[in-house]
Design a protein around this motif. Structure first.
Motif, short mmCIF file in Angstrom:
data_model
loop_
_atom_site.label_atom_id
_atom_site.label_comp_id
_atom_site.label_asym_id
_atom_site.label_seq_id
_atom_site.Cartn_x
_atom_site.Cartn_y
_atom_site.Cartn_z
N ILE A 146 -27.75 23.89 3.31
CA ILE A 146 -28.17 23.45 1.99
C ILE A 146 -28.80 22.07 2.10
O ILE A 146 -28.17 21.10 2.52
CB ILE A 146 -26.99 23.45 1.01
CG1 ILE A 146 -26.46 24.89 0.86
CG2 ILE A 146 -27.42 22.89 -0.35
CD1 ILE A 146 -25.33 25.05 -0.11
N SER A 148 -32.06 19.39 0.24
CA SER A 148 -32.33 18.77 -1.05
C SER A 148 -33.74 18.18 -1.02
O SER A 148 -34.45 18.28 -0.02
CB SER A 148 -31.32 17.67 -1.34
OG SER A 148 -31.49 16.60 -0.41
N ILE A 221 -31.68 26.57 1.86
CA ILE A 221 -31.97 26.53 0.44
C ILE A 221 -31.63 25.13 -0.07
O ILE A 221 -30.78 24.45 0.52
CB ILE A 221 -31.14 27.60 -0.33
CG1 ILE A 221 -31.59 27.70 -1.79
CG2 ILE A 221 -29.65 27.32 -0.23
CD1 ILE A 221 -30.94 28.86 -2.55
N GLY A 223 -30.12 22.46 -2.91
CA GLY A 223 -29.03 22.54 -3.88
C GLY A 223 -29.14 21.55 -5.02
O GLY A 223 -28.24 21.45 -5.85
N PRO A 250 -27.20 28.46 -5.14
CA PRO A 250 -26.92 28.24 -3.71
C PRO A 250 -25.46 28.47 -3.34
O PRO A 250 -25.17 28.97 -2.25
CB PRO A 250 -27.31 26.78 -3.51
CG PRO A 250 -28.31 26.51 -4.57
CD PRO A 250 -27.86 27.30 -5.76
N TRP A 251 -24.57 28.15 -4.27
CA TRP A 251 -23.14 28.25 -3.97
C TRP A 251 -22.64 29.67 -4.13
O TRP A 251 -21.77 30.12 -3.36
CB TRP A 251 -22.38 27.27 -4.86
CG TRP A 251 -23.09 25.95 -4.86
CD1 TRP A 251 -23.91 25.44 -5.83
CD2 TRP A 251 -23.15 25.02 -3.78
NE1 TRP A 251 -24.45 24.25 -5.44
CE2 TRP A 251 -24.01 23.95 -4.19
CE3 TRP A 251 -22.55 24.96 -2.52
CZ2 TRP A 251 -24.27 22.85 -3.36
CZ3 TRP A 251 -22.82 23.87 -1.70
CH2 TRP A 251 -23.67 22.83 -2.12
N GLY A 254 -23.78 31.32 -1.06
CA GLY A 254 -22.90 30.99 0.05
C GLY A 254 -21.65 31.85 0.08
O GLY A 254 -21.20 32.28 1.15
N VAL A 261 -21.18 26.98 5.98
CA VAL A 261 -22.15 26.28 5.14
C VAL A 261 -22.24 24.83 5.62
O VAL A 261 -21.21 24.17 5.82
CB VAL A 261 -21.74 26.32 3.66
CG1 VAL A 261 -22.75 25.55 2.80
CG2 VAL A 261 -21.62 27.76 3.18
N LEU A 263 -24.54 20.96 5.17
CA LEU A 263 -25.48 20.15 4.40
C LEU A 263 -26.43 19.48 5.39
O LEU A 263 -26.04 19.13 6.50
CB LEU A 263 -24.76 19.09 3.58
CG LEU A 263 -23.70 19.56 2.59
CD1 LEU A 263 -23.21 18.39 1.74
CD2 LEU A 263 -24.20 20.69 1.71
N TYR A 302 -20.66 18.49 -3.41
CA TYR A 302 -22.05 18.37 -2.97
C TYR A 302 -22.71 17.17 -3.64
O TYR A 302 -23.40 16.38 -2.97
CB TYR A 302 -22.81 19.64 -3.33
CG TYR A 302 -24.32 19.53 -3.13
CD1 TYR A 302 -24.87 19.48 -1.86
CD2 TYR A 302 -25.17 19.45 -4.23
CE1 TYR A 302 -26.24 19.37 -1.67
CE2 TYR A 302 -26.55 19.34 -4.05
CZ TYR A 302 -27.07 19.30 -2.77
OH TYR A 302 -28.43 19.18 -2.60
#
Length: 342
Positions: A146, A148, A221, A223, A250-251, A254, A261, A263, A302
């Motif tokens: 994930i 950003s 993806i 988030g 996104p969650w 997941g 998962v 970041l 997140y």
């Protein structure tokens, strides 16, 4: 610094704004020809030629795009206010800081070209976080990453592709940056390789991505942006001391993929880039009876990590819209009609 308690009343008060617009409906600044010319100058004329040309061009868009300018100052001032004595700015950010914010966005666009042309030396990249990309690859498992719009995700993808053979499937919504993405592809045809254009996470998309995970591939993806089709389907989390809406997609994805998962952030530094990978969950769990509470907790975690990196690199925050509000229902309807007419 103590975090503020987000109440239902606060969320409701900030849920919509007559001034807010949807990020997906924001039009691209500049025509294909103008963007092509600038990037050609950069590619063949070098850094100093483009710096001379870009300054007045960027100044024009800074003056023209009032909504982006306002959003920029809103974000920078919120960081300054929230961090207090630990603010990354010596004084309250004004127009000059906002212009620098625009400048960093332009530099990030040029860096994407550099990334896909192989101009970023491997030695200029450093790593940070609880896990390295090598660690992720060595597990042999498929994973959800994930990202950003903080930092430069495209540079990270270009760097990873130049070094690893693992397949990376990127879910993206690029309709509002069509001209730039067309030019990016012209620089390297691999740009849109495994790029999956989606506006909504449907069951069909979920099944396809599950198959990717089973083959040991990666799925990427973002988030930090609300849904393009259903912005009201958001969970509110505390971000820089104010409730902000975050997408649930996104969650939920997941939890469906049942995989690790992580970041990811790719941040520009003075002499290169810092890639930050963090292990977020071995497998996301959203129990049916406690689904809303689990989503709230997950998204708040997140948001907190996004906040920490944003405060370190505030000028690399590339969400130039009112991040803390949803557009009103009437705006959503008008923007949807406008989008269908194009």
């Amino acid at each position: 610094m103590a975090r503020t308690q987000v109440t239902v009343a606060q969320m409701a008060a900030r849920m919509t704004s007559p001034k807010a617009s949807h990020w997906a409906k924001k039009q691209e600044n500049g025509s294909y020809l103008a963007i092509w010319l600038l990037l050609r100058l950069y590619r063949f004329g070098g850094k100093y030629v483009i710096l001379i040309v870009l300054a007045p061009v960027l100044g024009y868009f800074f003056l023209k795009d009032r909504s982006a300018r306002t959003a920029s100052m809103q974000f920078l001032q919120q960081v300054h206010s929230y961090k207090g004595t630990q603010s990354p700015f010596a004084q309250r950010p004004g127009y000059w800081r906002s212009y620098q914010h625009f400048w960093q966005f332009a530099m990030a666009a040029l860096a994407k070209i550099d990334g896909w042309l192989g101009r970023i030396p491997v030695g200029s990249v450093s790593y940070e976080g609880s896990v390295s990309f090598d660690n992720i690859i060595q597990t042999g498992k498929g994973a959800l990453i994930i990202g950003s719009h903080l930092g430069n995700q495209e540079v990270c993808r270009a760097l990873v592709r130049s070094k690893y053979t693992v397949r990376i499937n990127v879910l993206a919504h690029t309709q509002h940056t069509a001209a730039f993405n067309r030019i990016l592809k012209e620089s390297n045809s691999d740009v849109d390789l495994n790029l999956i254009e989606v506006t909504e996470l449907t069951p069909t998309v979920s099944v396809m991505l599950s198959e990717c995970i089973e083959r040991g591939e990666l799925v990427v993806i973002v988030g930090d942006r609300i849904s393009a089709q259903a912005p009201e389907r958001a969970v509110w989390a505390d971000f820089l001391g104010k409730p902000a809406p975050f997408a649930i997609g996104p969650w939920v994805l997941g939890s469906v993929l049942q995989c690790p998962v992580y970041l990811m952030f790719c941040m520009r530094q003075k002499n290169g880039y810092k890639l930050i990978f963090t292990h977020f969950a071995e497998q996301l769990q959203l129990p049916r009876k406690e689904r809303q509470q689990a989503l709230q907790s997950t998204i708040q975690q997140y948001a907190q990590q996004l906040e920490q990196v944003a405060c370190r690199y505030p000028l690399q925050w590339f969400n130039f819209y009112d991040f803390w509000h949803l557009p009103t229902p009437s705006q959503q309807k008008a923007q949807s009609t406008e989008g269908n007419a194009r």
